[in-house]
Design a protein around this motif. Structure first.
Motif, PDB file in Angstrom:
ATOM      1  N   ASN A 115      -5.778  11.189  -9.326  1.00 45.11           N
ATOM      2  CA  ASN A 115      -6.980  10.673  -9.983  1.00 45.11           C
ATOM      3  C   ASN A 115      -7.819   9.903  -8.972  1.00 45.11           C
ATOM      4  O   ASN A 115      -7.331   8.940  -8.364  1.00 45.11           O
ATOM      5  N   TYR A 116      -9.071  10.314  -8.794  1.00 48.93           N
ATOM      6  CA  TYR A 116      -9.957   9.713  -7.802  1.00 48.93           C
ATOM      7  C   TYR A 116     -11.207   9.158  -8.469  1.00 48.93           C
ATOM      8  O   TYR A 116     -11.702   9.728  -9.451  1.00 48.93           O
ATOM      9  N   LEU A 117     -11.724   8.076  -7.909  1.00 49.71           N
ATOM     10  CA  LEU A 117     -12.995   7.520  -8.346  1.00 49.71           C
ATOM     11  C   LEU A 117     -13.867   7.331  -7.111  1.00 49.71           C
ATOM     12  O   LEU A 117     -13.534   6.536  -6.222  1.00 49.71           O
ATOM     13  N   PHE A 118     -14.948   8.104  -7.031  1.00 50.51           N
ATOM     14  CA  PHE A 118     -15.823   8.110  -5.869  1.00 50.51           C
ATOM     15  C   PHE A 118     -17.166   7.473  -6.186  1.00 50.51           C
ATOM     16  O   PHE A 118     -17.666   7.586  -7.318  1.00 50.51           O
ATOM     17  N   ARG A 119     -17.766   6.839  -5.185  1.00 48.02           N
ATOM     18  CA  ARG A 119     -19.197   6.626  -5.240  1.00 48.02           C
ATOM     19  C   ARG A 119     -19.845   7.994  -5.055  1.00 48.02           C
ATOM     20  O   ARG A 119     -19.483   8.741  -4.146  1.00 48.02           O
TER      21      ARG A 119
ATOM     22  N   GLN B 163     -15.572  -2.828  -3.860  1.00 45.38           N
ATOM     23  CA  GLN B 163     -16.684  -2.154  -3.197  1.00 45.38           C
ATOM     24  C   GLN B 163     -16.188  -0.961  -2.382  1.00 45.38           C
ATOM     25  O   GLN B 163     -16.559  -0.764  -1.224  1.00 45.38           O
ATOM     26  N   ALA B 164     -15.332  -0.171  -3.008  1.00 47.00           N
ATOM     27  CA  ALA B 164     -14.704   0.954  -2.320  1.00 47.00           C
ATOM     28  C   ALA B 164     -15.579   2.196  -2.380  1.00 47.00           C
ATOM     29  O   ALA B 164     -16.343   2.395  -3.332  1.00 47.00           O
TER      30      ALA B 164
ATOM     31  N   SER C 171     -10.362   7.560   7.434  1.00 48.55           N
ATOM     32  CA  SER C 171     -10.720   7.244   8.817  1.00 48.55           C
ATOM     33  C   SER C 171     -12.015   6.451   8.906  1.00 48.55           C
ATOM     34  O   SER C 171     -12.261   5.749   9.889  1.00 48.55           O
ATOM     35  N   GLN C 172     -12.857   6.521   7.858  1.00 50.88           N
ATOM     36  CA  GLN C 172     -14.125   5.802   7.841  1.00 50.88           C
ATOM     37  C   GLN C 172     -14.010   4.428   7.167  1.00 50.88           C
ATOM     38  O   GLN C 172     -14.961   3.647   7.186  1.00 50.88           O
ATOM     39  N   GLY C 173     -12.853   4.129   6.554  1.00 48.88           N
ATOM     40  CA  GLY C 173     -12.644   2.837   5.901  1.00 48.88           C
ATOM     41  C   GLY C 173     -13.128   2.799   4.467  1.00 48.88           C
ATOM     42  O   GLY C 173     -13.657   3.773   3.934  1.00 48.88           O
ATOM     43  N   ARG C 174     -12.883   1.665   3.797  1.00 54.14           N
ATOM     44  CA  ARG C 174     -13.308   1.390   2.425  1.00 54.14           C
ATOM     45  C   ARG C 174     -12.725   2.375   1.414  1.00 54.14           C
ATOM     46  O   ARG C 174     -13.397   2.833   0.508  1.00 54.14           O
ATOM     47  N   CYS C 175     -11.450   2.664   1.586  1.00 55.06           N
ATOM     48  CA  CYS C 175     -10.711   3.475   0.624  1.00 55.06           C
ATOM     49  C   CYS C 175      -9.583   2.619   0.060  1.00 55.06           C
ATOM     50  O   CYS C 175      -8.796   2.052   0.815  1.00 55.06           O
TER      51      CYS C 175
ATOM     52  N   ASP D 208      -2.535  -1.825   3.011  1.00 54.23           N
ATOM     53  CA  ASP D 208      -2.392  -3.200   3.494  1.00 54.23           C
ATOM     54  C   ASP D 208      -2.299  -4.157   2.308  1.00 54.23           C
ATOM     55  O   ASP D 208      -2.223  -3.723   1.144  1.00 54.23           O
ATOM     56  N   ALA D 209      -2.322  -5.448   2.582  1.00 51.61           N
ATOM     57  CA  ALA D 209      -2.151  -6.451   1.528  1.00 51.61           C
ATOM     58  C   ALA D 209      -3.302  -6.465   0.535  1.00 51.61           C
ATOM     59  O   ALA D 209      -3.155  -6.962  -0.585  1.00 51.61           O
ATOM     60  N   ASN D 210      -4.462  -5.919   0.923  1.00 46.94           N
ATOM     61  CA  ASN D 210      -5.635  -5.877   0.043  1.00 46.94           C
ATOM     62  C   ASN D 210      -5.801  -4.538  -0.648  1.00 46.94           C
ATOM     63  O   ASN D 210      -6.878  -4.249  -1.180  1.00 46.94           O
ATOM     64  N   GLN D 211      -4.758  -3.731  -0.634  1.00 47.47           N
ATOM     65  CA  GLN D 211      -4.755  -2.412  -1.274  1.00 47.47           C
ATOM     66  C   GLN D 211      -5.725  -1.435  -0.617  1.00 47.47           C
ATOM     67  O   GLN D 211      -6.141  -0.461  -1.242  1.00 47.47           O
ATOM     68  N   ARG D 212      -6.087  -1.692   0.636  1.00 43.86           N
ATOM     69  CA  ARG D 212      -6.878  -0.733   1.400  1.00 43.86           C
ATOM     70  C   ARG D 212      -5.934   0.327   1.982  1.00 43.86           C
ATOM     71  O   ARG D 212      -4.847  -0.002   2.479  1.00 43.86           O
ATOM     72  N   ILE D 213      -6.371   1.563   1.963  1.00 44.06           N
ATOM     73  CA  ILE D 213      -5.534   2.653   2.468  1.00 44.06           C
ATOM     74  C   ILE D 213      -5.597   2.679   3.990  1.00 44.06           C
ATOM     75  O   ILE D 213      -6.675   2.797   4.579  1.00 44.06           O
ATOM     76  N   GLN D 214      -4.431   2.578   4.615  1.00 47.01           N
ATOM     77  CA  GLN D 214      -4.329   2.641   6.068  1.00 47.01           C
ATOM     78  C   GLN D 214      -3.853   4.011   6.553  1.00 47.01           C
ATOM     79  O   GLN D 214      -4.076   4.376   7.710  1.00 47.01           O
TER      80      GLN D 214
END
Length: 326
Positions: free
Chosen positions: A194-198, A138-139, A227-231, A162-168
């Protein structure tokens, strides 16, 4: 409504590849066995089932447009669409600026997701697996990444995850200490471009970006979204292709003459990876004779549907026709 619109960045001048790029864009360069550099990303899209494409060009686009029109539009237009747009050569747009310039066209596709892909890298990848990862997590944006030795990481954008592959964190071309992968010392996780965006997230980010001469995904858009999360980061090493791949998880940025010729030698040394009767994920290029005859027959049937030509059926292509060229 298409699920994914693929926007291909193919406008680069490739100054570090001169004199090869004096009269043509880097993605249009011949690479190996009559394939051009852009044929790698286009083949990946074709095999992945991503059928709606918007190719953004700028520098010396004539040969590139001719190649797309002659060899790729007929393929993608069978079940989707391939369009290209050329920006004026004097504009300094940047990667994100080139996409922002075509936002009105992008909205017309009403796609749920936008894949933004570079046209000048040598690799094979199933983008459908990246899409599944993106949806599962749900990125807002998912970026493909690959592990490279720390000594080479200064050439790329480096991720901290992090461990869940979220970008910090993200450092574009670090010049000092390079963050290493916790589970793989001596290596850094870098962006493949290569990017995949909503779609809604991409539109909002481009609209909110500070006006500047060049708007870049790595410098401007990605840090804002992190900075907004969910990446999330999609690890390229998890991408699995069918059949035997003698160059498993091969990826090269051919931005310099040295890297261009080194990668070309790699591919020439492994022709089975590029093509062949047993290759389940071939890199396509110029359309085969059978493909051209099939398309020509289909056009005749459309034009003369009620005439005697309607009795003629186009030739059915063989299972593997990528070796035969006119």
């Amino acid at each position: 409504m298409s699920t994914v619109l693929s926007v291909i960045l193919a406008g680069g001048a490739g100054k570090r590849l001169q004199p090869l790029t004096l009269k043509q864009a880097k993605p249009a360069l011949n690479f190996a066995y009559r394939r051009r550099i852009i044929d790698f990303v286009l083949s990946n899209l074709w095999h992945s089932g991503f059928q709606h494409l918007l190719v953004l060009t700028q520098y010396q686009p004539q040969r590139l447009h001719s190649h797309l029109l002659k060899h790729w539009q007929p393929r993608f237009n069978q079940h989707g669409s391939l369009r290209y747009c050329a920006a004026p050569g004097e504009l300094n747009l940047g990667t994100a600026g080139a996409v922002a310039r075509e936002l009105s066209q992008i909205r017309d596709y009403q796609a749920a997701h936008i894949a933004v892909l570079s046209a000048d890298h040598i690799y094979k990848m199933d983008y459908a697996q990246m899409l599944a990862f993106h949806q599962q997590h749900q990125a807002d944006v998912t970026v493909a990444a690959i592990a490279v030795p720390v000594a080479l990481a200064h050439q790329f954008g480096v991720f901290i995850v992090d461990a869940n592959q979220r970008i910090q964190g993200f450092i574009e071309k670090p010049q000092h200490q390079v963050p290493q992968m916790p589970n793989r010392p001596g290596f850094a996780l870098v962006s493949m471009g290569n990017y995949l965006f909503r779609t809604t997230v991409l539109e909002q980010a481009l609209n909110q970006a500070q006006p500047c001469i060049e708007l870049d995904f790595g410098h401007h858009i990605l840090p804002q979204l992190i900075s907004q999360g969910r990446c999330s980061v999609y690890d390229f090493s998890h991408n699995q292709l069918p059949g035997q791949q003698s160059l498993a998880h091969y990826w090269r940025d051919v931005g310099t003459l040295n890297s261009y010729f080194a990668s070309r030698l790699d591919i020439l040394s492994h022709p089975d990876w590029l093509q062949g009767e047993q290759q389940a994920w071939p890199i396509l290029g110029r359309r085969s004779c059978t493909e051209r005859l099939t398309h020509a027959g289909a056009m005749l049937l459309t034009k003369h549907r009620k005439s005697w030509l309607s009795a003629i059926r186009p030739l059915a292509p063989a299972q593997h026709q990528h070796q035969l060229y006119c």
